[in-house]
Design a protein around this motif. Sequence first.
Motif: not given
Length: 302
Positions: A141-153
């Motif tokens: 999750l941390g990586q996907t948030l950093e890459l902008g693949e996820v905006d919010l969890a």
Amino acid sequence: MKSIKLRNLDLNLLRMLVALDDTRSVSLAGERLGLSQPAASNALARLRQALNDPLFLRTRDGMVPTGYCETILPDIRAHLGGLFSALEQGTRFDPGRSTRVFRLSLSGLGEAVFLPRLAVRVFQAGPGLRLINTATPTAALGQTLELGEVDLAIGMLGLSGRGIRSARLFDEDYVAIAGAGLSDPPQDLAALYRAKIMVPAPATTFGGAVDRALESRGLAGQVVLRLGHFGALPQLLADLDLVAVVPRQLADQLVAAGQARLLPVRISESASPIRMIWHSRSDSDPACTWLREQVQDLFAGC
């Protein structure tokens, strides 16, 4: 042909050119832009050098644009207006006009509990908005948030690390529910020891916390059915004389829909925090800020 030194032009010089045309005065143009008289005169000198033209001539009626200056001013005004409009748009978000796609990471529980209310709020505010949910393993999750693949969890997440932001929404505990048609549901802990228990507890969300709560109550041995998802829960409650142990938010939703009844038996000794998680890369994104505000308004303090 004029020799134009574009590299010597900047946005403030072009604003000075427009202000001079509006005011026909070097001092008044400088005042409009917050410049002293010497600074305004220096800006005009730099413009003349860069564009290789006097640009404005001093007359009894003030500073009058040259023919060349009159030719270029309309385009400069238009482009400056478009540029400032674009920059202003980047600092605010209008959901009613946006076609923004928001990418969420919600578990199966999150889809059942959070997504319905959030989707209603988002689509009411912006018919052109889009939502995509992809449940991301906590380890990634941390990586996907950093890459902008996820905006919010949103969920029972204790994620931390560089750039990770979080806000606590509410504390979740676990309760017992039974089907609405169950004739003699357990009313106390002693009766629950004789019941058959169902646990919809995906391992990636709150399964461990439910297991610990059941063990602390001596109920672990009563579990006869363990589910990996939530979709079959209402039907199983209707068809079988089982008690389900679920988070309170899900229980409230099923009770409100007439699919379950809440039992007066306390299961968990303590509550687990529910957080929304995002990355600092979206701190200055007005659309993501708006989305976080909607989540906070809907779920904080539930």
